[in-house]
Each structure stands twice: as C-alpha cells, then as structure tokens.
Motif scaffolding. Structure first.
Motif, mmCIF file in Angstrom:
data_model
loop_
_atom_site.group_PDB
_atom_site.id
_atom_site.type_symbol
_atom_site.label_atom_id
_atom_site.label_comp_id
_atom_site.label_asym_id
_atom_site.label_seq_id
_atom_site.Cartn_x
_atom_site.Cartn_y
_atom_site.Cartn_z
ATOM 1 N N GLU A 208 13.546 -2.456 -4.601
ATOM 2 C CA GLU A 208 12.583 -2.478 -3.501
ATOM 3 C C GLU A 208 12.152 -3.904 -3.208
ATOM 4 O O GLU A 208 12.077 -4.738 -4.123
ATOM 5 C CB GLU A 208 11.348 -1.638 -3.830
ATOM 6 C CG GLU A 208 11.606 -0.150 -3.963
ATOM 7 C CD GLU A 208 10.316 0.619 -4.147
ATOM 8 O OE1 GLU A 208 9.817 1.182 -3.159
ATOM 9 O OE2 GLU A 208 9.800 0.641 -5.278
ATOM 10 N N ASN A 209 11.861 -4.184 -1.948
ATOM 11 C CA ASN A 209 11.394 -5.505 -1.547
ATOM 12 C C ASN A 209 9.868 -5.572 -1.582
ATOM 13 O O ASN A 209 9.185 -4.662 -1.098
ATOM 14 C CB ASN A 209 11.896 -5.847 -0.145
ATOM 15 C CG ASN A 209 13.370 -6.158 -0.125
ATOM 16 O OD1 ASN A 209 13.908 -6.710 -1.085
ATOM 17 N ND2 ASN A 209 14.048 -5.805 0.963
ATOM 18 N N PHE A 210 9.369 -6.665 -2.135
ATOM 19 C CA PHE A 210 7.938 -6.901 -2.242
ATOM 20 C C PHE A 210 7.597 -8.253 -1.638
ATOM 21 O O PHE A 210 8.359 -9.212 -1.775
ATOM 22 C CB PHE A 210 7.481 -6.911 -3.708
ATOM 23 C CG PHE A 210 7.489 -5.562 -4.377
ATOM 24 C CD1 PHE A 210 6.309 -4.851 -4.553
ATOM 25 C CD2 PHE A 210 8.677 -5.002 -4.833
ATOM 26 C CE1 PHE A 210 6.312 -3.616 -5.176
ATOM 27 C CE2 PHE A 210 8.690 -3.769 -5.461
ATOM 28 C CZ PHE A 210 7.498 -3.061 -5.632
ATOM 29 N N ILE A 211 6.438 -8.336 -0.973
ATOM 30 C CA ILE A 211 5.870 -9.638 -0.626
ATOM 31 C C ILE A 211 5.039 -10.081 -1.820
ATOM 32 O O ILE A 211 4.199 -9.331 -2.325
ATOM 33 C CB ILE A 211 5.018 -9.573 0.644
ATOM 34 C CG1 ILE A 211 5.899 -9.267 1.852
ATOM 35 C CG2 ILE A 211 4.284 -10.887 0.873
ATOM 36 C CD1 ILE A 211 5.171 -9.320 3.182
ATOM 37 N N GLU A 224 3.012 -6.714 -3.002
ATOM 38 C CA GLU A 224 2.852 -5.467 -2.270
ATOM 39 C C GLU A 224 4.196 -5.098 -1.653
ATOM 40 O O GLU A 224 4.943 -5.982 -1.217
ATOM 41 C CB GLU A 224 1.794 -5.638 -1.180
ATOM 42 C CG GLU A 224 1.458 -4.370 -0.437
ATOM 43 C CD GLU A 224 0.282 -4.544 0.510
ATOM 44 O OE1 GLU A 224 0.082 -3.640 1.355
ATOM 45 O OE2 GLU A 224 -0.413 -5.571 0.429
ATOM 46 N N ARG A 225 4.506 -3.799 -1.647
ATOM 47 C CA ARG A 225 5.782 -3.359 -1.068
ATOM 48 C C ARG A 225 5.898 -3.793 0.384
ATOM 49 O O ARG A 225 4.956 -3.651 1.171
ATOM 50 C CB ARG A 225 5.917 -1.846 -1.170
ATOM 51 C CG ARG A 225 6.252 -1.341 -2.573
ATOM 52 C CD ARG A 225 6.505 0.163 -2.543
ATOM 53 N NE ARG A 225 6.883 0.627 -3.859
ATOM 54 C CZ ARG A 225 6.036 0.960 -4.831
ATOM 55 N NH1 ARG A 225 4.714 0.878 -4.588
ATOM 56 N NH2 ARG A 225 6.458 1.371 -6.013
ATOM 57 N N LEU A 226 7.062 -4.318 0.723
ATOM 58 C CA LEU A 226 7.306 -4.764 2.106
ATOM 59 C C LEU A 226 7.436 -3.585 3.050
ATOM 60 O O LEU A 226 6.989 -3.652 4.200
ATOM 61 C CB LEU A 226 8.567 -5.634 2.149
ATOM 62 C CG LEU A 226 8.987 -6.176 3.514
ATOM 63 C CD1 LEU A 226 7.897 -7.046 4.106
ATOM 64 C CD2 LEU A 226 10.283 -6.959 3.391
ATOM 65 N N GLY A 228 6.749 -0.806 5.254
ATOM 66 C CA GLY A 228 5.540 -0.280 5.870
ATOM 67 C C GLY A 228 4.380 -1.251 5.917
ATOM 68 O O GLY A 228 3.316 -0.916 6.455
ATOM 69 N N LEU A 229 4.522 -2.450 5.365
ATOM 70 C CA LEU A 229 3.424 -3.412 5.354
ATOM 71 C C LEU A 229 3.205 -3.970 6.754
ATOM 72 O O LEU A 229 4.129 -4.437 7.402
ATOM 73 C CB LEU A 229 3.733 -4.545 4.379
ATOM 74 C CG LEU A 229 2.684 -5.675 4.275
ATOM 75 C CD1 LEU A 229 1.402 -5.132 3.686
ATOM 76 C CD2 LEU A 229 3.217 -6.813 3.423
ATOM 77 N N TRP A 230 1.944 -3.925 7.213
ATOM 78 C CA TRP A 230 1.597 -4.476 8.523
ATOM 79 C C TRP A 230 1.239 -5.931 8.369
ATOM 80 O O TRP A 230 0.371 -6.290 7.582
ATOM 81 C CB TRP A 230 0.415 -3.702 9.115
ATOM 82 C CG TRP A 230 0.051 -4.134 10.509
ATOM 83 C CD1 TRP A 230 0.837 -4.143 11.611
ATOM 84 C CD2 TRP A 230 -1.219 -4.623 10.930
ATOM 85 N NE1 TRP A 230 0.139 -4.605 12.700
ATOM 86 C CE2 TRP A 230 -1.135 -4.904 12.304
ATOM 87 C CE3 TRP A 230 -2.431 -4.845 10.271
ATOM 88 C CZ2 TRP A 230 -2.198 -5.398 13.058
ATOM 89 C CZ3 TRP A 230 -3.504 -5.337 11.008
ATOM 90 C CH2 TRP A 230 -3.376 -5.612 12.384
ATOM 91 N N ARG A 231 1.922 -6.792 9.112
ATOM 92 C CA ARG A 231 1.672 -8.230 9.019
ATOM 93 C C ARG A 231 1.087 -8.809 10.288
ATOM 94 O O ARG A 231 1.134 -10.002 10.530
ATOM 95 C CB ARG A 231 2.978 -8.950 8.665
ATOM 96 C CG ARG A 231 3.398 -8.720 7.219
ATOM 97 C CD ARG A 231 4.739 -9.360 6.937
ATOM 98 N NE ARG A 231 5.830 -8.530 7.447
ATOM 99 C CZ ARG A 231 7.074 -8.955 7.608
ATOM 100 N NH1 ARG A 231 7.389 -10.196 7.319
ATOM 101 N NH2 ARG A 231 8.021 -8.141 8.052
ATOM 102 N N GLY A 232 0.516 -7.935 11.128
ATOM 103 C CA GLY A 232 -0.164 -8.404 12.325
ATOM 104 C C GLY A 232 0.752 -8.650 13.508
ATOM 105 O O GLY A 232 0.327 -9.283 14.464
#
Length: 232
Positions: A208-211, A224-226, A228-232
């Motif tokens: 899994e990819n994480f930031i 945090e898991r990439l 579904g992550l909202w980055r604006g």
C-alpha cells in the motif's frame, strides 16, 4: 490558542470558502500569502511570515493577535474592514498607534509539500496566545465561510465523522497539538524541535502507498494511506 478552565485549549480555525481553488471547504488555521507590505515591516522572510500571519488573522477573523496595545473589539473590526479595503497594514498600524509584537508568535513548523504540479507552498506555522479579553471571531463573506474556537481533538473528530475536511498538514499539526494540555506545554514542544522544512513523500508499505513525514520531529502520526486521501 486560548485556554479555558473547563476544557482543553481551543484553537482559532476557519473554514475556507467552497469556491477557492485550493482546499475549498477545508478547516484550516488563519493565514495567507506574504505580500510586499509585510516584507516592508520585517527584517527577514521569517519575520515577514509572522507579519502576514498577524495581518491575515485580523483580516479573516478580527482577532488581533500580535498587536500592542491589544485593540478593543470596535477597533479590531475597523482594522478588519480597512484591511479588506486594501489599506496598507503599515499605515494602519501607524494611524491607530499600534505596534507589531513579532516575538509573541512562536515558530511551530514549516511545511513544504510538493504534490501539486501547478502550486507550490512553503508555509510557516506559528503559535500565539489569544489576546485578552476573549472574543469570538468575526467572519466576512468572501474571506472564509466560517470561523470558530475549537479544540484540536474536536477538529479531528469532526474530520473523522465527515463534518469537516482536513488536508494532510493540518491533520498532522492538530494531532501534535492535541498531545498538549496548555499553551506553555505546546510552546515547549515547539522550542524543542528545529524548524526544518517538512516535505511529505510517498512510500510503499505492505503493498500500500502511504504519504509519510520524518519521525522524531514532534508528530505522533507520521504516515497516512494515500488511497482516498484528500489533498485539497
């Protein structure tokens, strides 16, 4: 930050207008870009960022952090109106007999994300104690859609249940702030860590990819898991 006898310290946060190009609708700390007028009032770029933080907080909320003497509510609202009318900040300070107290803003973190191809952000975060007497923020349409005093834990919970949206740096900062039960404790935390640029990166862990951000710089959560992550 303002301390309350019956709760954890509260933070001044604003909700960005939905139509903004970056992070529309996000719950964020007051702030904005450094302009030439800020630089004219400062000795260096870090000081100019502090000037911008003070100016933008007044402009967005009429909360007069970093000013001496502390303007009363009437003058704070007048300053907000004059700033929104594009009156130069330096001229306003002189006109109303106010001084900048840049030392009252404590550098907390510097984030330099590089995920956006068209926008680059180099953001300094400062910690400041709310001026007395305690007052509620005043929001002007077009600047932001809301503003309130809220604990770090409450902001994180609002994000968790879908009642608010947080971008990655805001969430990490709130988690760090939530560790501390007073302004002095958070000040000590800020002064215990060097203000080095934090540039998140993507790494693969277990398929899994994480930031990810570095460990050991004060943040309790560093990835945090990439997906579904909202980055604006």
């Amino acid at each position: 930050m303002r301390e309350r006898p019956d709760s954890a310290p509260e933070l001044l946060m604003v909700e960005r207008a939905q139509g903004m190009a970056f992070a529309g609708g996000a719950l964020v700390f007051p702030g904005g870009r450094i302009d030439d007028g800020d630089r004219s009032l400062a000795a260096d770029e870090a000081s100019a960022a502090a000037v911008a933080a003070i100016r933008e907080t007044v402009e967005e909320t009429a909360i007069p952090a970093g000013l001496d003497p502390v303007p009363d509510q009437t003058l704070s609202i007048q300053l907000q109106r004059e700033l929104l009318a594009d009156d130069p900040f330096g001229a306003l300070l002189q006109r109303h007999g106010l001084r900048l107290e840049l030392d009252s803003l404590i550098p907390f973190a510097r984030w330099v994300p590089k995920f956006h191809s068209t926008r680059r952000f180099d953001t300094l975060f400062f910690l400041a104690s709310a001026p007395a007497p305690l007052r509620e923020p005043r929001v002007v349409e077009g600047e932001c859609s809301g503003a309130s005093w809220i604990t770090a834990a409450e902001a994180l919970e609002r994000d968790r249940v879908g009642d608010a949206r947080l971008i990655f740096p805001t969430r990490r900062n709130l988690e760090r702030i939530a560790l501390h039960e007073s302004f002095e404790a958070l000040r000590a935390d800020a002064q215990a860590h060097a203000i080095e640029p934090i540039t998140p990166w993507v790494e693969e862990i277990g398929g899994e990819n994480f930031i990810t951000i570095p460990e050991g710089i004060g943040y309790p959560v560093t990835r945090e898991r990439l997906d579904g992550l909202w980055r604006g």
